[in-house]
Motif scaffolding. Structure first.
Motif, PDB file in Angstrom:
ATOM      1  N   UNK A 185       0.819  -1.217   0.000  1.00 30.00           N
ATOM      2  CA  UNK A 185       0.000   0.000   0.000  1.00 30.00           C
ATOM      3  C   UNK A 185       0.845   1.256   0.000  1.00 30.00           C
ATOM      4  N   UNK A 186       1.986   1.194   0.680  1.00 29.47           N
ATOM      5  CA  UNK A 186       2.866   2.364   0.715  1.00 29.47           C
ATOM      6  C   UNK A 186       3.773   2.430  -0.504  1.00 29.47           C
ATOM      7  N   UNK A 187       4.330   1.285  -0.916  1.00 23.14           N
ATOM      8  CA  UNK A 187       5.334   1.274  -1.974  1.00 23.14           C
ATOM      9  C   UNK A 187       4.722   1.528  -3.357  1.00 23.14           C
ATOM     10  N   UNK A 188       3.553   0.972  -3.640  1.00 25.76           N
ATOM     11  CA  UNK A 188       2.997   1.102  -4.983  1.00 25.76           C
ATOM     12  C   UNK A 188       2.832   2.564  -5.422  1.00 25.76           C
ATOM     13  N   UNK A 189       2.230   3.445  -4.611  1.00 26.75           N
ATOM     14  CA  UNK A 189       2.095   4.844  -5.059  1.00 26.75           C
ATOM     15  C   UNK A 189       3.435   5.537  -5.273  1.00 26.75           C
ATOM     16  N   UNK A 248       6.354   4.044  -5.978  1.00 23.55           N
ATOM     17  CA  UNK A 248       7.050   3.414  -7.103  1.00 23.55           C
ATOM     18  C   UNK A 248       6.542   3.978  -8.426  1.00 23.55           C
ATOM     19  N   UNK A 249       5.225   4.190  -8.513  1.00 24.04           N
ATOM     20  CA  UNK A 249       4.643   4.717  -9.745  1.00 24.04           C
ATOM     21  C   UNK A 249       4.548   6.247  -9.733  1.00 24.04           C
ATOM     22  N   UNK A 250       5.226   6.867  -8.768  1.00 22.48           N
ATOM     23  CA  UNK A 250       5.323   8.327  -8.678  1.00 22.48           C
ATOM     24  C   UNK A 250       3.948   8.996  -8.641  1.00 22.48           C
ATOM     25  N   UNK A 251       3.032   8.398  -7.890  1.00 23.74           N
ATOM     26  CA  UNK A 251       1.702   8.982  -7.689  1.00 23.74           C
ATOM     27  C   UNK A 251       1.744   9.802  -6.401  1.00 23.74           C
ATOM     28  N   UNK A 252       2.289  11.002  -6.469  1.00 18.81           N
ATOM     29  CA  UNK A 252       2.486  11.824  -5.274  1.00 18.81           C
ATOM     30  C   UNK A 252       1.156  12.205  -4.635  1.00 18.81           C
ATOM     31  N   UNK A 253       0.149  12.418  -5.440  1.00 19.52           N
ATOM     32  CA  UNK A 253      -1.170  12.766  -4.911  1.00 19.52           C
ATOM     33  C   UNK A 253      -1.651  11.703  -3.931  1.00 19.52           C
ATOM     34  N   UNK A 254      -1.512  10.432  -4.282  1.00 25.81           N
ATOM     35  CA  UNK A 254      -1.962   9.353  -3.416  1.00 25.81           C
ATOM     36  C   UNK A 254      -0.936   9.053  -2.311  1.00 25.81           C
ATOM     37  N   UNK A 255       0.357   9.134  -2.648  1.00 24.40           N
ATOM     38  CA  UNK A 255       1.394   8.837  -1.660  1.00 24.40           C
ATOM     39  C   UNK A 255       1.316   9.792  -0.473  1.00 24.40           C
ATOM     40  N   UNK A 256       1.057  11.076  -0.738  1.00 20.31           N
ATOM     41  CA  UNK A 256       0.928  12.043   0.354  1.00 20.31           C
ATOM     42  C   UNK A 256      -0.151  11.625   1.340  1.00 20.31           C
ATOM     43  N   UNK A 257      -1.278  11.185   0.823  1.00 21.62           N
ATOM     44  CA  UNK A 257      -2.435  10.906   1.665  1.00 21.62           C
ATOM     45  C   UNK A 257      -2.350   9.530   2.340  1.00 21.62           C
ATOM     46  N   UNK A 258      -1.877   8.533   1.611  1.00 18.65           N
ATOM     47  CA  UNK A 258      -1.775   7.189   2.192  1.00 18.65           C
ATOM     48  C   UNK A 258      -0.753   7.162   3.322  1.00 18.65           C
ATOM     49  N   UNK A 259       0.423   7.761   3.101  1.00 13.78           N
ATOM     50  CA  UNK A 259       1.458   7.733   4.135  1.00 13.78           C
ATOM     51  C   UNK A 259       1.007   8.478   5.390  1.00 13.78           C
ATOM     52  N   UNK A 260       0.333   9.610   5.219  1.00 18.25           N
ATOM     53  CA  UNK A 260      -0.150  10.354   6.387  1.00 18.25           C
ATOM     54  C   UNK A 260      -1.260   9.594   7.115  1.00 18.25           C
ATOM     55  N   UNK A 261      -2.136   8.955   6.373  1.00 18.51           N
ATOM     56  CA  UNK A 261      -3.208   8.177   7.015  1.00 18.51           C
ATOM     57  C   UNK A 261      -2.621   7.045   7.850  1.00 18.51           C
TER      58      UNK A 261
END
Length: 491
Positions: free
Chosen positions: A120-124, A126-139
């Motif tokens: 869940x953390x690595x996929x966003x 790895x694919x450089x999806x910063x929009x999702x990575x910002x929110x998933x990591x903070x959640x």
């Protein structure tokens, strides 16, 4: 220790390999796979990694704090959870129990959770999806932060350690797994369940911010994972149903908190801005220092005439400081033996003392104390309906009552001390003595009904019955057993 670490390394390695193998299945439709992506994600998202993986460092620290707090304050809210749902989880375990499920779900419980959170953390990133990575990591970060007060002040024990007849299948599957769990798990962090809270928060984040459905397949995977995990943690004798609901509630709060904080946090912690600030600081160090001091002054200048937000922040800071002081005080107490107000039985050997108490409401508590270190420790195991008797010998002791006995060995740990073995007898137990053979293996002499027999303390292997049917008192010293009783002609 090496064997315990070996099983952990196996789980971690398996989780990483499975996550990598699933990338082609769950990648966004537009994305392409490349080895460079693994290199670039460390360069682009190192701050995100710090945010997420700092949680694991905190966990070790807070688990140790929780053990100390539990030992000194006896905070235990398990009885409230049991009052709400009763023995429902026991019905699940007994209804579908099988050797295959024991093994499969134990490994799924650990390695499956590692796989889901890692992917869940690595996929966003790895694919450089910063929009999702910002929110998933903070959640993920906020889930654990919100769970901390529950773990420190609302201790809920695992179901297999509380409900009569319930087994902690995962914790006792093999000696290596048992030892690993004993080292990393205080067994009192049941509420809320992070095995549910973390994946549910990730699913909520993707559901809320995945506008074009690029993570649709992965969201379906998370739903299936959450459903299977809910069954697994109940079946394995770890979590209550209320823990699952609590995990989902914490996840909802975490995602709402992420919605309010991801903007300001990543405006400061964005890795791209950090590189620019570093280049500017190297090029113009004096201007950078001057600007930082000016920003710091501006951030506190409004406190001269605080508004509503500033007042709320000050109140929150005062509450946090007060809570920290109280927590420090609670974790740096020693419970005096004098505070054992009404022990029903007690026994000591060497530097160890064990005593049993029954509160006015009928709750039985058992504690031990090391007279050298002055450290107190809570004794675990399934609840006793009536206060048991206790016998000690060296670093070993036995609690027994009615038709049950639990065997323990003291160690240098600080959490709840759990039994190494448990035995059920057909008739009431009236006496127990602890012996040891020439190899130092502990054996128990048990007086049950009209019979006297021996058994190996750790594995419960029963020896031959002893010819002492009229005995009433038994005692031991090393490998020697003494029996006394009354006969028609005298003692």
């Amino acid at each position: 220790m090496a064997a315990d670490t070996g099983i952990y390394i196996t789980w971690v390695t398996g989780a990483i390999l499975i996550s990598i193998a699933m990338i082609p299945i769950f990648k966004p439709p537009y994305a392409k796979l490349s080895l460079d992506g693994f290199i670039d994600m460390f360069r682009r998202y190192w701050a995100h990694m710090i945010v997420v993986f700092s949680v694991y460092l905190w966990k070790d620290l807070l688990d140790g704090l929780d053990r100390v707090l539990m030992a000194n304050t006896q905070l235990d809210m398990t009885f409230l959870v049991h009052a709400v749902e009763g023995d429902a989880v026991l019905w699940v375990q007994e209804g579908v129990r099988s050797d295959f499920l024991d093994v499969a779900l134990t490994h799924f419980y650990v390695m499956g959770f590692m796989t889901a959170t890692f992917a869940s953390f690595v996929y966003p990133i790895y694919f450089d999806d910063r929009h999702m990575a910002d929110r998933v990591s903070l959640s993920m970060f906020w889930v654990y932060v919100l769970a901390i007060p529950f773990y420190l002040f609302l201790n809920v024990r695992v179901t297999g350690d509380y409900i009569e007849g319930m087994e902690t299948i995962a914790y006792d599957l093999t000696p290596e797994i048992h030892n690993w769990f004993n080292r990393i798990d205080p067994f009192t962090n049941g509420m809320p369940s992070l095995h549910i809270g973390l994946p549910f928060a990730i699913w909520l984040s993707m559901h809320r911010w995945d506008e074009d459905g690029r993570w649709g397949r992965f969201r379906v995977f998370l739903v299936a994972f959450i459903a299977l995990t809910s069954f697994a943690i109940i079946y394995l004798g770890i979590h209550w149903i209320v823990d699952i609901i609590g995990g989902m509630a914490v996840a909802i709060m975490a995602v709402n908190l992420t919605a309010r904080t991801h903007g300001p946090i990543w405006r400061v912690a964005d890795e791209r801005l950090f590189s620019r600030r570093l280049a500017r600081a190297i090029d113009s160090p004096f201007e950078t220092v001057s600007g930082a001091l000016g920003a710091a002054y501006s951030s506190v200048d409004h406190l001269r005439e605080p508004g509503r937000r500033q007042t709320e922040a000050i109140i929150a800071a005062l509450l946090l400081i007060t809570g920290s002081v109280l927590l420090w005080d609670a974790t740096h107490q020693n419970i005096s033996i004098d505070e054992a107000e009404s022990p029903t039985s007690a026994s000591g050997s060497g530097e160890w003392l064990v005593w049993v108490e029954e509160a006015e409401d009928g709750v039985v508590s058992i504690n031990s104390r090391n007279l050298t270190s002055q450290a107190n420790r809570t004794i675990g195991g399934q609840e006793w309906e009536d206060p048991p008797s206790v016998v000690t010998s060296g670093d070993s002791f036995v609690l027994f009552g009615s038709k049950r006995l639990d065997y323990f060995e003291h160690n240098d740990g600080t959490g709840i001390l759990h039994p190494l073995s448990r035995e059920q007898t057909q008739e009431n137990i009236s006496g127990v003595a602890i012996m040891s053979d020439s190899e130092g293996v502990a054996h128990l002499a048990v007086r049950s009904g009209d019979g006297l027999f021996t058994l190996r303390a750790l594995d419960g292997g029963i020896g031959s019955p002893l010819n002492a049917s009229e005995s009433s008192v038994i005692s031991s010293s090393g490998p020697l057993l003494a029996v006394s009783g009354s006969l028609p002609d005298g003692p």
